[in-house]
Design a protein around this motif. Sequence first.
Motif, mmCIF file in Angstrom:
data_model
loop_
_atom_site.group_PDB
_atom_site.id
_atom_site.type_symbol
_atom_site.label_atom_id
_atom_site.label_comp_id
_atom_site.label_asym_id
_atom_site.label_seq_id
_atom_site.Cartn_x
_atom_site.Cartn_y
_atom_site.Cartn_z
ATOM 1 N N SER A 173 -52.737 -41.853 -6.506
ATOM 2 C CA SER A 173 -51.930 -42.801 -7.253
ATOM 3 C C SER A 173 -50.496 -42.305 -7.452
ATOM 4 O O SER A 173 -50.274 -41.156 -7.845
ATOM 5 C CB SER A 173 -52.572 -43.069 -8.613
ATOM 6 O OG SER A 173 -51.706 -43.814 -9.444
ATOM 7 N N ARG A 174 -49.541 -43.200 -7.221
ATOM 8 C CA ARG A 174 -48.145 -42.866 -7.489
ATOM 9 C C ARG A 174 -47.900 -42.640 -8.972
ATOM 10 O O ARG A 174 -46.968 -41.937 -9.356
ATOM 11 C CB ARG A 174 -47.241 -43.986 -6.974
ATOM 12 C CG ARG A 174 -47.122 -44.005 -5.460
ATOM 13 C CD ARG A 174 -46.474 -45.276 -4.938
ATOM 14 N NE ARG A 174 -46.237 -45.179 -3.496
ATOM 15 C CZ ARG A 174 -47.188 -45.365 -2.589
ATOM 16 N NH1 ARG A 174 -48.430 -45.639 -2.974
ATOM 17 N NH2 ARG A 174 -46.913 -45.264 -1.295
ATOM 18 N N HIS A 175 -48.736 -43.239 -9.807
ATOM 19 C CA HIS A 175 -48.578 -43.100 -11.253
ATOM 20 C C HIS A 175 -49.104 -41.757 -11.762
ATOM 21 O O HIS A 175 -48.809 -41.373 -12.899
ATOM 22 C CB HIS A 175 -49.297 -44.241 -11.975
ATOM 23 C CG HIS A 175 -48.841 -45.603 -11.561
ATOM 24 N ND1 HIS A 175 -47.580 -46.079 -11.829
ATOM 25 C CD2 HIS A 175 -49.471 -46.591 -10.867
ATOM 26 C CE1 HIS A 175 -47.452 -47.307 -11.334
ATOM 27 N NE2 HIS A 175 -48.578 -47.641 -10.754
ATOM 28 N N ARG A 176 -49.905 -41.081 -10.959
ATOM 29 C CA ARG A 176 -50.530 -39.818 -11.382
ATOM 30 C C ARG A 176 -50.391 -38.771 -10.288
ATOM 31 O O ARG A 176 -51.296 -37.964 -10.073
ATOM 32 C CB ARG A 176 -52.016 -40.050 -11.687
ATOM 33 C CG ARG A 176 -52.291 -41.154 -12.696
ATOM 34 C CD ARG A 176 -51.978 -40.715 -14.107
ATOM 35 N NE ARG A 176 -52.162 -41.825 -15.056
ATOM 36 C CZ ARG A 176 -52.041 -41.703 -16.378
ATOM 37 N NH1 ARG A 176 -51.749 -40.530 -16.900
ATOM 38 N NH2 ARG A 176 -52.201 -42.747 -17.161
ATOM 39 N N CYS A 177 -49.245 -38.775 -9.605
ATOM 40 C CA CYS A 177 -49.142 -37.921 -8.408
ATOM 41 C C CYS A 177 -48.868 -36.459 -8.733
ATOM 42 O O CYS A 177 -49.085 -35.583 -7.887
ATOM 43 C CB CYS A 177 -48.088 -38.459 -7.460
ATOM 44 S SG CYS A 177 -46.415 -38.523 -8.123
ATOM 45 N N GLY A 178 -48.389 -36.154 -9.950
ATOM 46 C CA GLY A 178 -48.159 -34.761 -10.293
ATOM 47 C C GLY A 178 -47.215 -34.095 -9.318
ATOM 48 O O GLY A 178 -46.122 -34.590 -9.049
ATOM 49 N N ALA A 179 -47.643 -32.968 -8.730
ATOM 50 C CA ALA A 179 -46.791 -32.196 -7.822
ATOM 51 C C ALA A 179 -47.000 -32.593 -6.363
ATOM 52 O O ALA A 179 -47.060 -31.747 -5.468
ATOM 53 C CB ALA A 179 -47.067 -30.710 -8.011
ATOM 54 N N HIS A 180 -47.114 -33.907 -6.126
ATOM 55 C CA HIS A 180 -47.210 -34.437 -4.763
ATOM 56 C C HIS A 180 -45.999 -35.327 -4.513
ATOM 57 O O HIS A 180 -45.571 -36.074 -5.401
ATOM 58 C CB HIS A 180 -48.504 -35.240 -4.583
ATOM 59 C CG HIS A 180 -49.743 -34.406 -4.638
ATOM 60 N ND1 HIS A 180 -50.464 -34.061 -3.521
ATOM 61 C CD2 HIS A 180 -50.384 -33.841 -5.691
ATOM 62 C CE1 HIS A 180 -51.511 -33.311 -3.878
ATOM 63 N NE2 HIS A 180 -51.473 -33.168 -5.195
#
Length: 426
Positions: A173-180
Amino acid sequence: MSAGAGTDPGPGRDHGGGGAGGGSGRTVLTGASVVLPTGVVERGRVVVDGRTIASAGPGATAEDSAQGATAPDAGARDAGTRDAGALDLTGHWIVPGFVDLHVHGGGGASFSAGTADEALTAVRTHRRRGTTTMVASTVTGDLDDLARQAAALSELVEQGELAGIHFEGPFISRHRCGAHEPSLLRDPDPADVRKLIDAARGTARMMTLAPELPGGLDSVRLLADHGVIAAIGHTDSTYDATREAIDAGATVATHLFNAMPGLAHRAPGPVAALLEDERITVELINDGVHLHPSVLELAFHRAGADRVALITDAMGAAGMGDGRYPLGPLEVEVENGVARLVEGGSIAGSTLTLDTAFRRAVTVDRLPVPDVVRAISANPARLLGAYDRIGSLEPGKDADLVVLDAEFTLVGVMRKGEWVVRPQLP
């Protein structure tokens, strides 16, 4: 990055083998508290014959006394000697070698570099800290780049250096991508998922994805059909959508609580669904940064010790000092051991090693030692389908073990009968 790769010698003395426990002789370890699947044996005894465990159980024997319960001098013994003598580990603990399902690198090196040299630097860094089995985790990248990385890493799996490949992203998810890297994220089209599975040539063990995305459930089913663990993570999923993914075949929660919605009283989200379902093993990062101790306790209490897998989620800075390091296409700043993205400041994996996670679980979180052993060795071994060979101290299994002192600090590591770190006793 500011620190060089492979510069950290690790705890204790690093040995490739030979001498006592060199993979060709017989080593008897006595006097320690030995953690078996059935519980803790005080003043126990572990016998290693070649690469495997010959026996593990109570008490020193007359045979041990005749051999002399002293640490053999590695330089004074012939590596080919059949009987390597006995090592008195009174006041210590012997536990199974650690199994890490989720690790991106260490020693200044990253699995995402896609080279054998970098991968082996990371492997050796974590091996010196007790991780005798590990799955190499990638980070979000271009599909072709990930396929090339998988092809390179698969050779190390075939050589026995790694236990498999874990794709973390790009299907998150783009909303939960963290360090990606957000620009490289994509929906989990089953054709793209299949491309990565094929590139790994039978060595793909796990893939983390967000099941709420278009194609998510079909991709979970595809992974399950191909014997690859479908892990739910970096997700904005609801409670109901998470349950659908579990029914479709997902069996792991990627670093539970992190990179997903938190618990709310009217919107329980993925956390509640993942904790309550007996089919799910939950990954936990016990570094004192990713999780508050009360949250770790909640997870152990609700899921039970048989459904927890302690992981590192370590990036290249593990085993190194503060400085700047790459994480896939992104740059990470490590300060006081905490890794954060240079741009945005999000937590970027960890600098954790599993010996630290073990010690913290026992000394800070006050978890029973057998529960920690299950979470750090047995449970991940079962997930990998390798519990017949690793994950516990039982006759016939690989001689993978870790020696800890009374304060649970690592002093020895053996892998397949060879000392990686030889205990240096008074």
